[in-house]
Design a protein around this motif. Sequence first.
Motif, PDB file in Angstrom:
ATOM      1  N   GLN A   1       7.014   5.680 -12.379  1.00  0.00           N
ATOM      2  CA  GLN A   1       8.476   4.922 -11.733  1.00  0.00           C
ATOM      3  C   GLN A   1       8.567   4.245 -12.387  1.00  0.00           C
ATOM      4  O   GLN A   1       9.897   3.834 -12.900  1.00  0.00           O
TER       5      GLN A   1
ATOM      6  N   GLN B   1       9.850  -0.954  -8.227  1.00  0.00           N
ATOM      7  CA  GLN B   1       8.907  -0.634  -7.408  1.00  0.00           C
ATOM      8  C   GLN B   1       7.240  -0.851  -8.355  1.00  0.00           C
ATOM      9  O   GLN B   1       5.962   0.353  -8.081  1.00  0.00           O
TER      10      GLN B   1
ATOM     11  N   THR C   1       0.327  -1.029   0.042  1.00  0.00           N
ATOM     12  CA  THR C   1       0.325   0.061   0.150  1.00  0.00           C
ATOM     13  C   THR C   1       0.698   1.523   0.400  1.00  0.00           C
ATOM     14  O   THR C   1       0.470   2.285   0.207  1.00  0.00           O
ATOM     15  N   ASN C   2       2.073   0.527  -0.113  1.00  0.00           N
ATOM     16  CA  ASN C   2       3.256   2.270   0.001  1.00  0.00           C
ATOM     17  C   ASN C   2       2.908   2.936   1.278  1.00  0.00           C
ATOM     18  O   ASN C   2       2.162   4.270   1.056  1.00  0.00           O
ATOM     19  N   ALA C   3       2.926   2.776   1.992  1.00  0.00           N
ATOM     20  CA  ALA C   3       2.207   3.515   3.584  1.00  0.00           C
ATOM     21  C   ALA C   3       2.856   4.362   3.708  1.00  0.00           C
ATOM     22  O   ALA C   3       4.467   4.707   3.603  1.00  0.00           O
ATOM     23  N   GLY C   4       2.435   5.122   4.237  1.00  0.00           N
ATOM     24  CA  GLY C   4       2.636   6.957   4.492  1.00  0.00           C
ATOM     25  C   GLY C   4       2.992   6.759   6.478  1.00  0.00           C
ATOM     26  O   GLY C   4       4.083   6.509   7.385  1.00  0.00           O
ATOM     27  N   GLY C   5       2.338   7.880   7.103  1.00  0.00           N
ATOM     28  CA  GLY C   5       2.323   7.925   8.199  1.00  0.00           C
ATOM     29  C   GLY C   5       2.779   8.853   8.972  1.00  0.00           C
ATOM     30  O   GLY C   5       3.036   9.654   8.313  1.00  0.00           O
TER      31      GLY C   5
ATOM     32  N   TYR D   1      -1.467   2.115  -9.638  1.00  0.00           N
ATOM     33  CA  TYR D   1       0.073   1.684  -9.912  1.00  0.00           C
ATOM     34  C   TYR D   1       0.576   3.695  -9.821  1.00  0.00           C
ATOM     35  O   TYR D   1       0.422   3.860 -11.020  1.00  0.00           O
TER      36      TYR D   1
ATOM     37  N   LYS E   1       1.907  11.793  -1.462  1.00  0.00           N
ATOM     38  CA  LYS E   1       1.262  11.720  -1.452  1.00  0.00           C
ATOM     39  C   LYS E   1       0.286  11.465  -2.176  1.00  0.00           C
ATOM     40  O   LYS E   1      -0.624  11.827  -2.076  1.00  0.00           O
ATOM     41  N   ASN E   2       0.249  10.093  -2.988  1.00  0.00           N
ATOM     42  CA  ASN E   2      -1.112   9.875  -3.981  1.00  0.00           C
ATOM     43  C   ASN E   2      -0.585   8.231  -4.161  1.00  0.00           C
ATOM     44  O   ASN E   2       0.137   7.735  -5.483  1.00  0.00           O
ATOM     45  N   ASN E   3      -1.053   7.378  -3.719  1.00  0.00           N
ATOM     46  CA  ASN E   3      -1.509   6.254  -4.057  1.00  0.00           C
ATOM     47  C   ASN E   3      -2.754   5.747  -4.822  1.00  0.00           C
ATOM     48  O   ASN E   3      -3.925   5.018  -4.166  1.00  0.00           O
TER      49      ASN E   3
ATOM     50  N   ALA F   1      -4.022   9.386   0.004  1.00  0.00           N
ATOM     51  CA  ALA F   1      -3.286   9.514   0.475  1.00  0.00           C
ATOM     52  C   ALA F   1      -1.937   8.435   0.624  1.00  0.00           C
ATOM     53  O   ALA F   1      -1.183   8.202  -0.164  1.00  0.00           O
ATOM     54  N   GLU F   2      -2.990   7.623   1.468  1.00  0.00           N
ATOM     55  CA  GLU F   2      -2.123   6.657   2.035  1.00  0.00           C
ATOM     56  C   GLU F   2      -2.550   5.757   2.295  1.00  0.00           C
ATOM     57  O   GLU F   2      -1.839   4.218   2.384  1.00  0.00           O
ATOM     58  N   HIS F   3      -4.223   5.572   1.714  1.00  0.00           N
ATOM     59  CA  HIS F   3      -4.741   4.324   2.611  1.00  0.00           C
ATOM     60  C   HIS F   3      -4.782   2.942   0.877  1.00  0.00           C
ATOM     61  O   HIS F   3      -5.317   1.713   1.146  1.00  0.00           O
TER      62      HIS F   3
ATOM     63  N   MET G   1       7.558   8.560   1.905  1.00  0.00           N
ATOM     64  CA  MET G   1       6.934   6.860   2.225  1.00  0.00           C
ATOM     65  C   MET G   1       7.827   6.211   2.155  1.00  0.00           C
ATOM     66  O   MET G   1       8.869   5.971   2.524  1.00  0.00           O
TER      67      MET G   1
ATOM     68  N   ARG H   1       8.050   3.077  -0.163  1.00  0.00           N
ATOM     69  CA  ARG H   1       8.512   3.283  -1.701  1.00  0.00           C
ATOM     70  C   ARG H   1      10.054   3.868  -1.366  1.00  0.00           C
ATOM     71  O   ARG H   1      10.832   2.764  -1.227  1.00  0.00           O
TER      72      ARG H   1
ATOM     73  N   GLY I   1       2.161  -0.453  -3.847  1.00  0.00           N
ATOM     74  CA  GLY I   1       1.913   0.464  -3.782  1.00  0.00           C
ATOM     75  C   GLY I   1       0.288  -0.551  -4.906  1.00  0.00           C
ATOM     76  O   GLY I   1      -0.058   0.342  -5.371  1.00  0.00           O
ATOM     77  N   ALA I   2       0.804  -1.634  -5.070  1.00  0.00           N
ATOM     78  CA  ALA I   2       0.055  -2.341  -6.378  1.00  0.00           C
ATOM     79  C   ALA I   2      -1.394  -2.553  -5.855  1.00  0.00           C
ATOM     80  O   ALA I   2      -1.543  -3.678  -6.250  1.00  0.00           O
TER      81      ALA I   2
END
Lengths: 462, 462
Positions: B194, A194, A147-151, B190, B185-187, A417-419, A159, A161, A198-199
């Motif tokens: 990248q 890459q 999910t390419n987590a943020g936080g 894909y 942040k932009n999930n 954004a991050e979920h 991120m 990534r 986030g996929a």
Amino acid sequence: MSQEQLIQELISTLGADVVLRGADVPERYQTDWSGTPPQQPLALVRPRTTEEISAALRLCSAHKVAVVPQGGMTGLAGAATPTQGTVALSLDRMNSIEDINSQTGLMQVQAGVTLQAVQEAAVAAGMVFGVDLGARGSCQIGGNVSTNAGGNGVLQHGMMREQVLGLEVVLADGSVLPMLRPMIKNNTGYDLKQFFIGAEGTLGIITRVLLRLRPAPKATATTLVAMPDFDTALAVLGRMQSHFGNSVAAYELMWDSFVQASLSWLKLSAPFAERHPMLALINVDGKDEAQLQDDIQQVLEEAMEAGEVLDAIVAQSVAQAQQLWKLREAPAELNNHMHPAINFDVSLPQADIGRFADACEAAFTARWPQKHSLYFGHVGDGNLHVSVDGATVNGECDAVEAELYRLVGEFKGSVSAEHGIGLHKKPYLSNSRSPAEMAAMRAIKRALDPLGLMNPGKVFEL
Amino acid sequence: MSQEQLIQELISTLGADVVLRGADVPERYQTDWSGTPPQQPLALVRPRTTEEISAALRLCSAHKVAVVPQGGMTGLAGAATPTQGTVALSLDRMNSIEDINSQTGLMQVQAGVTLQAVQEAAVAAGMVFGVDLGARGSCQIGGNVSTNAGGNGVLQHGMMREQVLGLEVVLADGSVLPMLRPMIKNNTGYDLKQFFIGAEGTLGIITRVLLRLRPAPKATATTLVAMPDFDTALAVLGRMQSHFGNSVAAYELMWDSFVQASLSWLKLSAPFAERHPMLALINVDGKDEAQLQDDIQQVLEEAMEAGEVLDAIVAQSVAQAQQLWKLREAPAELNNHMHPAINFDVSLPQADIGRFADACEAAFTARWPQKHSLYFGHVGDGNLHVSVDGATVNGECDAVEAELYRLVGEFKGSVSAEHGIGLHKKPYLSNSRSPAEMAAMRAIKRALDPLGLMNPGKVFEL
């Protein structure tokens, strides 16, 4: 029946202790934290090795049965919930930290290790891990990558990534991509890893992760700052970054609506004598705590003279810093106090966040005068969270969502954004993506998963 | 003849001033800095807008004629050199800086703007750009992105990939992917941008780039440090990073072979009375120059007491720092002093670089006792450069390459750290990539460029 045959082959290949049939699948594998209704999968597979995952995917592929990868089941978009007739594949047995090296600052882990275990191992090695978020004790690194987590650490470290140096991934056909080379610079064709970050499990299953660690800060200071409005909050962020550079480690903005909910739900005493339109919790890293506190004090005094800061507390101890950070913990209470909580995680061009929040508030008030809504976020990253109490909008949750995502489109923001997108944000994906981008995503999906077996129906329909 | 018809259609669509026919194509568009023999393309197209590029690609696609994207032609792997019967498409007219905002730290540029123009605009806005490399005055941002350029700033800011927040890309069929949303942040599905970073123009043409800028350091100090061997050099790097964290902005290691060549070619006086096995040029950022010099002095004294540092100079002025950095400029002279220079740009797991350099040296000496070879690199990033004088190895350049890349495979390194694969490293790509990875790359290529028209024959064969 092919499904029955698949289950038999999975059991005979992997062993009965690795494969559970539908009715035996424990509830925790049937849905995630998103509130998606539980769904029994055809079977649950809990492999112990990459080889077992490869074997499972080969069998599923041969029988054209879809697979739903599962991590800690803490996702808020429904990406890891099974859909009917799918095999759930949990990474929870693959929870080893395989290697950690403080000289190179690298850690190799299996995908099922929890974020907290990674953080603790990093600290034990004298380093820190750059990603932190509330679900740390349950969420798994594989899910964080997917999910390419943020936080909380994005402002300083980027991120998820940016923490990933390598991945091992199993594709739908069972082939294994070994992309774990421990090199920062490696321009040898496409940087395939890459594609999987986030996929959300739609292109393959992440089985191992090579993580970059960061040097541990020698000292950290925390301040809570009161400000009159959003534009001023951005000016204060700019002032802090101009003074402390990349050492500004967190800048969490809380609108008064959020602060009041937090004080009430968590039974905290108000930090300031007066209410203020906006508070920011700020962490700054440095070499010496007392020096850092002095420096922060000085920058804040300049900001007060400039009329940007109305009041401020600089924590004088770790305990006081922790107390200040409690203010930010209301999100853990959302589901106890909102019925239901309608939660948003959106990104906007940073300068527009204040106007966007005002526009939401105005739109909500116009239609639901009784509505209760909170605004907060990692504003340094352009990330805003909004929560609306479903009980205060006549239960019109879908209409609240539609209205907010319409505004996101208007402000050229991101609906996630991050979920991630998962199941829940699929209807709104096109607010943030052009038809040409959607076509390119589908082409990539078909290239790596031609039978459409990896987490189907998540993110977008083929 | 379809080629003739294509040229006519390109001219009638784009105008005669945008399209040059084969014989009229200036030499600078026929090869790059890699030394690949010049090749006249079928035609050269120099569009002024994304729309013109889209139109050109639609026409080329309709006629099934391949396209070679071109930036500043400074590449060292041959990726931008035309191949027979292709249309060269230069971005050099798309050189506008479209937007720069010091509050958000973002800059949007067309792909043909030079790296140096980006750097200067960033500085004018009170920020810095994170990538720097020798070809800055000629190389273009689009090429930097397409090769995921590295250079001197990677230790602190990461590769080009980490400076890119958004891209606009035209695919082979002329469709435009608008991926310029200014959000960290932009999930939302894909992260398509990248895919194009580091793809060397084989998946599409980058037309616009949204860049992240970094806060300008208030002060920078430079030191030149002498050390007895590679492992000690790593220990000193660790010591500096442990003290200065991410403020260590450069750590350029030079083996004595390189230092001696630099002194001789550039007619510099030796920095130390004695020769030492290894010198490192180190930049550290901070708030106050005098304070920084004192801090560095103190860390170096501790390192000297520990026997890690044999001698050191801390620059006391910008002029002295520049003088020290001159030592690192030998690469610009390689082609004047080596006949020919056989240049390598490889990555190794950081801890193994010293042993790798020793292994190369031993292997070269065994076969070519007269060989002249230099070792240097961005060792903080695991990146080693090696240059061998072709005149001292009986002109057996291919054998030198084969031997070095064989050792890269043995050490599980990367045959290209930052220059890319292009034409020249294709034979060695499989030393750094597994068959499964090669298959995945080909699948991605076919997905986004089904007719195989984007920069064919570069990186890998379909």
